[in-house]
Design an enzyme around this catalytic site. Structure first.
Site, PDB file in Angstrom:
ATOM      1  N   GLY A   1     -50.869   2.636  43.378  1.00 35.67           N
ATOM      2  CA  GLY A   1     -50.878   1.292  42.790  1.00 35.67           C
ATOM      3  C   GLY A   1     -51.633   0.333  43.673  1.00 35.67           C
ATOM      4  O   GLY A   1     -52.387   0.748  44.545  1.00 35.67           O
ATOM      5  N   ASN A   2     -51.453  -0.945  43.422  1.00 39.85           N
ATOM      6  CA  ASN A   2     -52.092  -1.950  44.269  1.00 39.85           C
ATOM      7  C   ASN A   2     -51.190  -3.173  44.374  1.00 39.85           C
ATOM      8  O   ASN A   2     -50.107  -3.199  43.799  1.00 39.85           O
ATOM      9  CB  ASN A   2     -53.485  -2.301  43.732  1.00 39.85           C
ATOM     10  CG  ASN A   2     -53.423  -2.817  42.307  1.00 39.85           C
ATOM     11  OD1 ASN A   2     -52.798  -3.822  42.026  1.00 39.85           O
ATOM     12  ND2 ASN A   2     -54.044  -2.082  41.379  1.00 39.85           N
TER      13      ASN A   2
END
Ligand code: CTP
Length: 454
Positions: A240-241
């Site tokens: 993810g980020n």
């Protein structure tokens, strides 16, 4: 939306001033909306006058909503208290800035032909006048235009903010592109900073219109993506980020505030999602799901704003069961689909007429220089690209503020100060609403031309 221009920042360089903006019929008319905001950022109260042809590019409602003052579009227009609108403006403003000023308007002004509210107010005022021309390069170079500009500058004492050289709406390039907004704001400040406030009595100024809802996106369908995408490694882990979805959610709130119907395609977010009935929320965990959701929603959309931080790579295979620590883990990654570039491509290739294509807005989260952003705008085929340096304090993931630069396909570059994400959202939507107005006007003009040919 934001505070009315009359009640803005204290301590700005235009505190207490009333500035009249004269908008004439150029494709750059939408940029006047940004000029209103920038002058308001400096503390000014702003009132707008438009020529009839300017109203073909931007609806007067946009300016009424931004300034909270009636917009003067007619020389004979009366205020609700029966005062003559453009005369009240002429008598109370600290300066009038005509931006954009067309070749036609320069000629009218040079000869004192007061057939529209902008020329009439300039003739009637004792306040200084600043003029920012915008037109095709050949038109600006023509001896007639040069003579008119010289007459305004040398004969009338008007300050001219010279247009810039670069690509023009006509597809050609030359000197004719409206000066950047900050240059116009500085010219206004330089012109009036030494003079006292002309009309401090609010009763002598143009009245405020009732606090109407800013409805410049009324009837429009806006698709916004928010948050980050999450690419599964196994049933519990993902790549993810740091995106929280704040910017996207601020855009949704701003868009519904302006009358739009919104589809929010939400990735991984850590802020509450809107519950307003005008918003349809579609969950899209992975890039592939977001791609499908965007393509489903884009059919009748007027704008797509890709605020989501989309993963660039995903594991080629995701494990069916949870991976354990004793296994050695090597991820084999493959690139994801580029949602925005894909949508842009299929719009160009597809059936949808140019006049009905949605306005495409991309975001570019960079670290360090924003030089790559202009290239990204072209590469992605978008109308607007909102670039920010996510490494800068107060900007980027999880913050409530953002400092962005809005790049447009016409080559313009608008550097905004550090603003709340909501305010940034409003600025982006000003541009989207302006671009949609321009798109519709172009379509109407085209239809009339076709009809007259038939
Ligand atoms: N974007 C997209 N699909 C992707 C990656 C990005 O639609 N697979 C969109 C983002 O939502 C954003 C814009 O494209 O609006 C730019 O995203 P960014 O990550 O800055 O661009 P990249 O294409 O990843 O370019 P690069 O990694 O080369 O900087």
């Amino acid at each position: 939306m934001t505070a009315p221009t009359g009640s803005t920042v204290r301590g700005g360089r235009l505190d207490g001033r009333l500035i009249g903006i004269g908008v004439t019929g150029s494709i750059a008319a939408y940029k006047a909306a940004d000029l209103v905001r920038r002058l308001a950022d400096e503390g000014a109260d702003v009132v707008v006058l438009m020529t009839p042809s300017a109203t073909r590019f931007v609806g007067e409602l946009t300016f009424a909503a931004l300034t909270r003052h009636p917009v003067e579009t007619d020389v004979g227009g009366l205020l609700p208290d029966q005062r003559i609108g453009h005369i009240v403006v002429a008598d109370s403003v600290d300066a009038i800035v005509v931006a954009p000023a067309t070749a036609h308007w320069l000629a009218s002004m040079a000869t004192g032909l007061a057939g529209d509210a902008v020329t009439a107010a300039c003739l009637a005022t004792k306040a200084p006048v600043i003029v920012a021309p915008a037109m095709d390069g050949e038109m600006y170079a023509h001896p007639a235009t040069r003579a008119n500009v010289a007459r305004l500058r040398d004969g009338f004492g008007y300050r001219i903010v010279e247009p810039e050289s670069g690509p023009l709406a006509s597809g050609q390039s030359g000197q004719g592109r409206l000066a950047e907004t900050p240059a116009i704001v500085e010219a206004v400040i330089a012109t009036i900073s030494a003079s006292p406030i002309r009309e401090p009595d609010a009763a002598a100024r143009p009245p405020l219109v009732a606090a109407t809802q800013d409805a410049d996106l009324d009837g429009r369908h806006v698709v916004v993506t928010a948050g980050g995408t999450a690419e599964p490694i196994d049933p519990v882990r993902f790549i993810g980020n740091r995106s929280t979805g704040k910017m996207g959610v601020a855009l949704v709130a701003a868009a519904i505030g302006r009358g739009a119907r919104v589809t929010l395609v939400a990735g991984h977010v850590s802020v509450p999602l809107p519950t307003d009935p005008a918003v349809q929320v579609v969950a899209a965990e992975t890039t592939a799901q977001m791609d499908r959701a965007v393509r489903d929603a884009i059919g009748d959309a007027d704008a797509l704003i890709m605020a989501a931080a989309v993963a660039d790579f995903r594991p080629r295979r995701s494990a069916a069961t949870k991976l354990t620590r004793d296994e050695r883990l090597q991820l084999d990654l493959e690139p994801t689909e580029d949602i925005l570039a894909g949508v842009a491509e299929s719009l160009v290739a597809g059936e949808r007429a140019a006049a009905e294509r949605p306005i495409l807005v991309g975001f570019a989260a960079e670290t360090g220089s924003l030089d790559r952003a202009a290239d990204k705008l072209r590469r992605k085929g978008v109308d607007l690209l909102v670039a920010n340096d996510v490494a800068e304090a107060g900007s980027g993931f999880g913050t409530d503020t953002n400092r962005v630069v809005i790049l447009a396909a016409d080559g313009s570059r608008d550097e905004l100060p550090l603003l709340s994400k909501r305010e940034v959202a409003e600025r982006i939507l000003d541009r989207v609403a302006g671009a949609l107005d321009a798109r519709d006007t172009a379509a109407q003009t085209e239809a009339v031309t076709q009809e007259s040919r038939a």
